[in-house]
Write a protein that holds these residues in place. Structure first.
Motif, PDB file in Angstrom:
ATOM      1  N   UNK A  71       0.866  -1.183   0.000  1.00 19.94           N
ATOM      2  CA  UNK A  71       0.000   0.000   0.000  1.00 19.94           C
ATOM      3  C   UNK A  71       0.894   1.221   0.000  1.00 19.94           C
ATOM      4  N   UNK A  72       0.349   2.292  -0.533  1.00 23.23           N
ATOM      5  CA  UNK A  72       1.053   3.562  -0.538  1.00 23.23           C
ATOM      6  C   UNK A  72       0.137   4.614   0.046  1.00 23.23           C
ATOM      7  N   UNK A  73       0.647   5.393   0.968  1.00 26.10           N
ATOM      8  CA  UNK A  73      -0.117   6.454   1.618  1.00 26.10           C
ATOM      9  C   UNK A  73       0.626   7.763   1.372  1.00 26.10           C
ATOM     10  N   UNK A  74      -0.057   8.686   0.716  1.00 29.48           N
ATOM     11  CA  UNK A  74       0.502  10.007   0.533  1.00 29.48           C
ATOM     12  C   UNK A  74       0.137  10.908   1.706  1.00 29.48           C
ATOM     13  N   UNK A  75       1.040  11.717   2.142  1.00 26.49           N
ATOM     14  CA  UNK A  75       0.837  12.628   3.273  1.00 26.49           C
ATOM     15  C   UNK A  75       0.949  14.046   2.736  1.00 26.49           C
ATOM     16  N   UNK A  76      -0.123  14.816   2.912  1.00 24.56           N
ATOM     17  CA  UNK A  76      -0.155  16.185   2.392  1.00 24.56           C
ATOM     18  C   UNK A  76      -0.846  17.070   3.405  1.00 24.56           C
ATOM     19  N   UNK A  77      -0.645  18.359   3.250  1.00 25.33           N
ATOM     20  CA  UNK A  77      -1.337  19.364   4.055  1.00 25.33           C
ATOM     21  C   UNK A  77      -2.081  20.292   3.102  1.00 25.33           C
ATOM     22  N   UNK A  78      -3.192  20.791   3.590  1.00 28.20           N
ATOM     23  CA  UNK A  78      -4.013  21.647   2.736  1.00 28.20           C
ATOM     24  C   UNK A  78      -4.775  22.626   3.623  1.00 28.20           C
ATOM     25  N   UNK A 108      -9.964  24.073  -2.785  1.00 28.52           N
ATOM     26  CA  UNK A 108      -9.605  24.141  -4.199  1.00 28.52           C
ATOM     27  C   UNK A 108      -8.314  23.408  -4.502  1.00 28.52           C
ATOM     28  N   UNK A 109      -7.477  23.139  -3.499  1.00 26.88           N
ATOM     29  CA  UNK A 109      -6.188  22.480  -3.728  1.00 26.88           C
ATOM     30  C   UNK A 109      -6.296  20.972  -3.731  1.00 26.88           C
ATOM     31  N   UNK A 110      -7.451  20.404  -3.403  1.00 28.63           N
ATOM     32  CA  UNK A 110      -7.578  18.953  -3.327  1.00 28.63           C
ATOM     33  C   UNK A 110      -7.382  18.274  -4.675  1.00 28.63           C
ATOM     34  N   UNK A 111      -7.940  18.773  -5.770  1.00 28.06           N
ATOM     35  CA  UNK A 111      -7.673  18.105  -7.069  1.00 28.06           C
ATOM     36  C   UNK A 111      -6.189  18.103  -7.422  1.00 28.06           C
ATOM     37  N   UNK A 112      -5.536  19.188  -7.136  1.00 28.15           N
ATOM     38  CA  UNK A 112      -4.110  19.225  -7.427  1.00 28.15           C
ATOM     39  C   UNK A 112      -3.349  18.222  -6.563  1.00 28.15           C
ATOM     40  N   UNK A 113      -3.767  18.051  -5.326  1.00 26.24           N
ATOM     41  CA  UNK A 113      -3.103  17.095  -4.432  1.00 26.24           C
ATOM     42  C   UNK A 113      -3.293  15.683  -4.945  1.00 26.24           C
ATOM     43  N   UNK A 114      -4.494  15.311  -5.327  1.00 28.57           N
ATOM     44  CA  UNK A 114      -4.728  13.952  -5.789  1.00 28.57           C
ATOM     45  C   UNK A 114      -4.017  13.687  -7.103  1.00 28.57           C
ATOM     46  N   UNK A 115      -3.877  14.753  -7.923  1.00 34.02           N
ATOM     47  CA  UNK A 115      -3.122  14.588  -9.162  1.00 34.02           C
ATOM     48  C   UNK A 115      -1.638  14.371  -8.871  1.00 34.02           C
ATOM     49  N   UNK A 116      -1.100  15.120  -7.938  1.00 31.75           N
ATOM     50  CA  UNK A 116       0.296  14.923  -7.550  1.00 31.75           C
ATOM     51  C   UNK A 116       0.498  13.551  -6.919  1.00 31.75           C
ATOM     52  N   UNK A 117      -0.479  13.087  -6.198  1.00 35.32           N
ATOM     53  CA  UNK A 117      -0.374  11.767  -5.589  1.00 35.32           C
ATOM     54  C   UNK A 117      -0.301  10.676  -6.648  1.00 35.32           C
ATOM     55  N   UNK A 118      -1.132  10.766  -7.681  1.00 38.89           N
ATOM     56  CA  UNK A 118      -1.095   9.767  -8.746  1.00 38.89           C
ATOM     57  C   UNK A 118       0.214   9.834  -9.528  1.00 38.89           C
ATOM     58  N   UNK A 119       0.687  11.045  -9.763  1.00 35.26           N
ATOM     59  CA  UNK A 119       1.965  11.175 -10.471  1.00 35.26           C
ATOM     60  C   UNK A 119       3.114  10.583  -9.674  1.00 35.26           C
TER      61      UNK A 119
END
Length: 1300
Positions: A94-101, A105-116
């Motif tokens: 499993x992979x867990x990304x850790x981000x702060x927000x 409005x920044x959530x789509x960008x976060x999920x895109x960065x997570x997939x990349x």
């Protein structure tokens, strides 16, 4: 990096990655909260309600086992995808990304960065990860983040969430449940004939994407599903005989082509590998009982040599299960273990069998070597970690299980190895004794990992394996083995760093483009350099090379703040380690620092090696290290480095001495009392100096502070050394001083190879006071200045150095510590810890100079002496003139002359020895005091203004034996204006000396001194002396009895005539003189009458005096009292005689004159009786009988009485002294038998006579025959004791004849 935990086959790996611009500190904070869940109870995991294949690996209801989690920091390399089925625990499931927000409005960008990020880390064709989620932690949001319409993989943690840790645990359970479901899907695909065929197609099989596989076949063509809850699989051969539909194998699937009939796909392949994968997944799911069953089934089927790797992997899994069960139970008791075997014996046997299988795998394709090597190394490390955990935990128990299950990203150390004394020999042996596992057993097992197969590993895996080996060796206490492995680790890491930086540089150059001939230097990355260098220092330190022997300091560091290092080069240093090995690792260290590059580290390592390994380095190596360090320091300086290396070459300064000042500039300290008038200078002359202002460098106080003058240039002689084979340059060499301000300019010095060099440092003291020279401040080219303190070589300092040398020699070969605890710098620190306290208790003494106020400067402008040579006759009196000029801006208000000559030192030495008699001592002192070669008339009013001149006159006296002399002029500026108006007890002078060559000619010699009675001469008719020689009138005096004649012979030994005169200068006596011309080579006699004199008893009874202040002068001659009395009397009459005479000479026809000394003449007892006036005066005469009597006629001084006729002898006795005396009289007539007399002739009482009183006595006598008779009378003085002594006499001649 993989930590190679023993139970990593049972740990579900969950990769934590930062997403977006999250700070490192923030990421670590949230990641630590997630990593705190290292084990989850199976009963706490939510089970999905589906009954399909996803429920196969879900935990049972009320399950008691645990699910073990691990959170690695990096994913495995893409090249390890071939191990995805053989070792599923090796990959993050499993992979867990850790981000702060802070806004929605920044959530789509976060999920895109997570997939990349996930696509960059994992290949698209890979099986893993099986679950993906991104944890978004709200920070700094005022209105909160709206979760509406969010992505299912996105999980938001509000900032105000109260129990966030509980929520994270729940989410981790859901993620694990999702992973279990994916396990079921994977096994379902592998259960199909095509999947099983893929699983058995190669040694390291891999599956295509699950979407590329066809769905499960129908019931008539599929294998029956494998049971998941039964204790034993129910698989029949009829089920295995069913063949799946034919499928064309493409090379893109990664499965090698197998030459078999398509109708046999899935039928001829064994299910051993499938059972083994099933067991691995059950082990990851925490269901150890099911895993053990499937491992057992798999081992029965994996008997083929082609399946030996799978067989070994299954054995590793089976060895993990007992540890998990023991940890879950909380104790280490196992009822199935026999009493004669250790609890871990079965586990160790399985791991040994697995290691053997890995090692004996038959050769296969070259591309599989890296996997085989990696699996073999992991198996050996697993076996090693088992024994190490038991050994470190003092045996089989919960602490050992915790160590084997520790899931952290860093290696876990049990408490037994985490304290300060963990690596001591006693602690390590105690662990071996208590656990029953010797360290050597663990070490020998670990040594199986190291071999040529490591070269087949990738860089990352190789570093990971070597790191695990080195850390285990370190914990076991095998430091040298650890350093050997760490050298390989450094090589691997350095290759990665250098290659990566070169690739980045080429990429940046391509981006920058071609700029023609312009030189371009891109900024070099220094990330990771510090860690590599730290590791490098550790390796070198273990091998006995201290790369920190030279420190890196700030360039503007104060050299006096640097701690004083003990760099005594003459102290014995015991070697440590193997020089060949040390030189090799030094070369590697310098090469590593150059490859990074870190130029300061290059210089530090090269210079530290030169300092510590100098005696072992070849000349070529010394040249190479020195030139490399010089280039590195220049490069670092050119690139703007703010730090530099300290001075490295031990203690370069050997000694510091003050260069002697020129004599004319030397200040001399005098007490202010020296300016007071003195009664006599004789004491100073007799003690070795003619004046208190005469400076004698041999008699100065050597323990006092040298005197220097304010504002004048001082020179210090510094001896530096270079023990190396190359010429060593010192960029800056200056003095380190304290006290008064000192202005000096540093100099650069090049010291020749293996030699001592003399350097001269100059400067000025700006104020008065004490100047303390602590040592020198030395700076090498491109380095940091450093102070070297150099105390004086006092007795305490010499004793300290001697004690240090003896202690070093005594400690050589006597090690109180074994192994690597015997580092030279550690021993040195322990030895110096005690010596520092003793050294601090004794204050070090430094070279100190006393700075006096500015002084004037005098020089000799001219003199009347030609060529500095003075020629004199013996006793000659002459004078010379010297003109002095003041060339300083200060006036001179005090000048004093003092003199020295070659005759003074022998005389002073003879006086100091005290071997001379009293008389000789007096004569020597008299010659020093009253007959000096040079003298002058003191004038305290002489002043010399700046730039002015003054002329002084010096009197000269010719003294035989004098060959040279010196005129010393002491001068000073005493009455100067001072701001503090403080009275000082001393003042300072300078001295200017003028040497002279002296030649004294001896031309006249005196000898044959004599004192005769004054003769009687016939009187003339007028009562005067009958003489016609007018030239000798000075020889004739009245009253002959009161006078005597003094005579001396004068010999002329020179080539010209001299006029010699002798004068009579007696008190109350007319002056008289006798003059004679003495031709060359002749001898003349000088005669002059002297009036007799008489000295009092108190005068002649005084001892012979000394002209010094010595209280006692011991006479070396042993004389009786009478002899001493006679010696004193002779001495005092001689002194009185020389006071009455003055003998001089003058050059005939010339102007030169002088004195002729008579002190070489001795006074005899006969001379004394003639010179001394008698106490009683006696006059004799003959009278005829009758009243009154008539005197008898005289002829030529003789009486002619008649024969046989009575006459009277008339005696007149006069007391010539100034005291009252009692006299007696004795009369003697010769021949006595022809004379008759009346009364007695002996002891005729005269009576008491006052001073100058006379008394007459008559004695009747008759001469019986004719002839010559001599009549004498002598008077004696009677003292209080009744004894008498003769004090006066007289005589007359009587001629008796018949004709009278």
């Amino acid at each position: 990096m993989d930590t190679h935990v023993f139970a990593n086959l049972a740990q579900i790996r969950i990769l934590l990655v930062p997403i977006g611009a999250i700070p490192q500190q923030t990421f670590e904070k949230y990641a630590s909260e997630i990593r705190s869940f290292d084990a989850i109870r199976l009963g706490d995991i939510a089970v999905e309600g589906t009954k399909d294949e996803r429920a196969r690996f879900q935990p049972k209801s009320l399950a008691t086992g645990y699910l073990h989690l691990s959170f690695p920091s990096h994913p495995p390399p893409h090249s390890h995808q071939a191990l995805s089925l053989l070792r599923p625990s090796h990959f993050p499931l499993a992979i867990i990304g850790v981000a702060t927000c802070s806004r929605s409005e920044a959530l789509p960008e976060i999920i895109s960065q997570f997939h990349d990020t996930a696509l960059d880390m994992f290949p698209p064709t890979g099986i893993y990860p099986l679950a993906r989620n991104c944890f978004v932690f709200e920070e700094g949001s005022s209105s909160g983040i709206s979760p509406s319409g969010q992505h299912p993989e996105l999980i938001i943690f509000p900032e105000m969430m109260g129990n966030r840790k509980l929520h994270i645990g729940t989410l981790l359970g859901e993620i694990c449940s999702k992973i279990f479901g994916e396990f079921g899907v994977l096994i379902q695909r592998l259960e199909s004939p095509l999947g099983n065929e893929y699983l058995n197609a190669s040694l390291f099989p891999s599956l295509p994407l699950l979407t590329d596989l066809p769905p499960s076949l129908g019931s008539k063509d599929t294998l029956p599903p494998l049971p998941s809850h039964s204790s034993q699989p129910e698989i029949s051969k009829s089920a295995l005989s069913k063949v799946a539909p034919a499928m064309k194998r493409n090379s893109s699937l990664g499965v090698p082509t197998v030459r078999k009939r398509l109708s046999a796909i899935g039928a001829a392949s064994s299910h051993g590998r499938l059972f083994k994968v099933m067991a691995d997944l059950f082990l990851l799911a925490g269901r150890t009982e099911d895993a053990l069953i499937w491992y057992t089934e798999a081992l029965q089927l994996l008997k083929s040599p082609l399946d030996s790797i799978w067989n070994a992997s299954a054995l590793e899994g089976m060895a993990t299960i007992p540890i998990l069960d023991a940890w879950s139970a909380g104790h280490g008791l196992q009822t199935s273990t026999s009493a004669g075997r250790e609890p871990w014996s079965d586990i160790a046997d399985k791991l040994t069998q697995a290691t053997t299988l890995y090692f004996k795998v038959p050769p296969s394709e070259v591309e599989n070597y890296q996997y085989l090597s990696y699996l073999y190394c992991c198996c050996v490390l697993r076996h090693t970690s088992l024994l190490f955990a038991i050994w470190s935990a003092k045996g089989w128990g919960p602490l050992a299980f915790t160590t084997m299950l520790q899931p952290g990203p860093t290696p876990y150390l049990p408490p037994t190895l985490s304290h300060s004394e963990s690596t001591t020999w006693a602690n390590l042996e105690r662990l071996s004794s208590m656990s029953g596992i010797p360290r050597t057993t663990v070490s020998s097992l670990l040594a199986q990992v190291h071999g040529p197969w490591l070269l087949h590993l990738g860089p990352r895996e190789r570093v990971s394996v070597l790191e695990a080996i080195a850390s285990t060796y370190s914990c076991l206490g095998y430091r040298r083995k650890e350093s050997y492995i760490l050298r390989e680790v450094l090589g691997c890491i350095l290759d990665l760093i250098v290659c990566g930086r070169e690739e980045d540089a080429h990429t940046n150059m391509r981006l920058f483009g071609n700029k023609g001939n312009v030189g371009i230097r891109l900024n070099e990355s220094s990330d990771g350099n510090e860690s590599i260098l730290k590791l490098l220092k550790h390796v070198c330190k273990v091998l006995g090379v201290n790369l920190d022997a030279i420190q890196i300091l700030d360039d503007n560091n104060d050299p006096k703040n640097h701690p004083e290092a003990d760099d005594d080069t003459d102290v014995y240093r015991e070697p440590f380690g193997w020089p060949e090995l040390q030189i090799g690792v030094v070369r590697e260290s310098v090469a590593v620092a150059e490859a990074l590059p870190d130029f300061l580290a290059v210089a530090q390592y090269a210079l530290s090696s030169l300092k510590t390994l100098q005696e072992f380095l070849e000349p070529g190596d010394q040249y190479h290290l020195y030139s490399t360090a010089a280039r590195a320091m220049q490069t670092a300086r050119r690139r703007g480095a703010m730090k530099a290396v300290e001075y490295w070459s031990g203690r370069p300064v050997v000694s510091i001495t003050l260069a002697p000042l020129p004599f004319i500039r030397l200040p001399i300290e005098k007490p202010i009392s020296a300016l007071r008038p003195r009664t006599s200078d004789s004491n100073a002359i007799l003690k070795g100096g003619t004046d208190p202002f005469l400076y004698n460098p041999r008699k100065m106080n050597t323990q006092g502070k040298p005197l220097v003058v304010q504002g004048e240039v001082l020179e210090f002689i510094v001896i530096v050394q270079n023990p190396y084979v190359f010429d060593m340059e010192l960029q800056s060499l200056s003095l380190s001083t304290s006290g008064v301000p000192f202005e000096s300019t540093p100099i650069s010095v090049i010291i020749p190879a293996r030699s001592y060099h003399r350097a001269v440092l100059s400067g000025k003291a700006l104020t008065t006071g004490t100047l303390v020279v602590r040592g020198c401040i030395v700076r090498a080219p491109g380095g940091v200045a450093r102070e070297f303190v150099l105390p004086l070589a006092t007795e305490d300092e010499e004793e300290r150095l001697a004690h240090k040398r003896s202690a070093a020699l005594c400690e050589a070969g006597r090690s109180k510590y074994s192994g690597l605890d015997n580092f030279p710098w550690e021993r040195k620190r322990s030895q110096t810890s005690g010596s520092e306290s003793s050294r601090s208790s004794k204050t070090m003494m430094f070279l100190e100079c006393k700075v006096v106020p500015e002084q004037p400067l005098l020089r000799i402008r001219r003199t009347t002496v030609t060529h500095g040579a003075l020629m004199l006759y013996d006793g000659e009196m002459s004078s010379i003139r010297i003109t002095f000029e003041n060339i300083a801006p200060l006036p001179i208000d005090f000048i004093r002359l003092a003199f020295d000559d070659s005759t003074m030192t022998p005389a002073q030495q003879a006086l100091a020895e005290g071997e001379m008699s009293v008389f000789e001592t007096y004569e020597t002192e008299y010659a020093l005091i009253h007959r000096p070669v040079f003298s002058w008339i003191k004038n305290d009013s002489v002043t010399i203004a700046p730039g002015r001149k003054v002329t002084l006159t010096i009197n000269c006296f010719g003294k035989v034996g004098c060959t040279e002399g010196t005129i010393h002029a002491s001068y000073s500026y005493i009455h100067r204006d001072t701001s503090d108006n403080k009275e000082t007890s001393v003042f300072h002078t300078r001295q200017l000396s003028y040497p002279l060559m002296v030649t004294v000619y001896r031309m006249l010699e005196s000898h044959g001194m004599d004192i005769l009675p004054y003769p009687s001469y016939p009187m003339g008719t007028d009562g005067n002396l009958a003489t016609n020689n007018s030239n000798n009138l000075n020889l004739f005096v009245q009253d002959n009895g009161a006078w005597c004649l003094f005579s001396v012979d004068i010999m002329n030994t020179y080539g010209i005539p001299f006029e010699v005169s002798i004068e009579r200068v007696q008190e109350d006596v007319p002056w008289g003189e006798t003059l004679v011309n003495v031709p060359p080579g002749s001898t003349s006699r000088l005669v002059i009458p002297l009036k007799k004199f008489l000295l009092g008893n108190e005068h002649i009874s005084r001892p012979i005096p000394t002209l010094s202040d010595r209280q006692f002068v011991v006479d070396k001659t042993k004389l009786s009292d009478a002899e001493q009395k006679m010696q004193r009397e002779l001495f005092w009459y001689r002194e009185e005689l020389f006071k009455s005479l003055r003998c001089q000479w003058r050059e005939a026809g010339g102007t030169r004159y002088g004195d002729l000394s008579l002190r070489q003449q001795r006074l005899t007892l006969t001379m004394l009786k003639t010179l001394r006036t008698e106490k009683a005066g006696i006059q004799l005469s003959l009278m005829r009988s009758g009243n009154p009597g008539k005197p008898i006629e005289q002829s030529a001084g003789k009486y002619h009485p008649p024969c046989s006729e009575p006459v009277y002898l008339h005696i007149k006795v006069t007391n010539l002294t100034k005291t009252t005396l009692v006299f007696t009289l004795d009369v003697n007539i010769d021949p006595r038998e022809h004379v008759i007399h009346d009364g007695i002739l002996c002891d005729i009482p005269v009576g008491r006579l006052e001073a100058k009183e006379s008394r007459e006595i008559e004695v009747a006598i008759c001469f019986l025959c004719h002839g010559r008779f001599e009549v004498s009378a002598s008077a004696r003085v009677l003292d209080s004791s009744g004894s008498s002594s003769e004090t006066g006499s007289a005589r007359l001649i009587v001629m008796v004849n018949t004709d009278a």
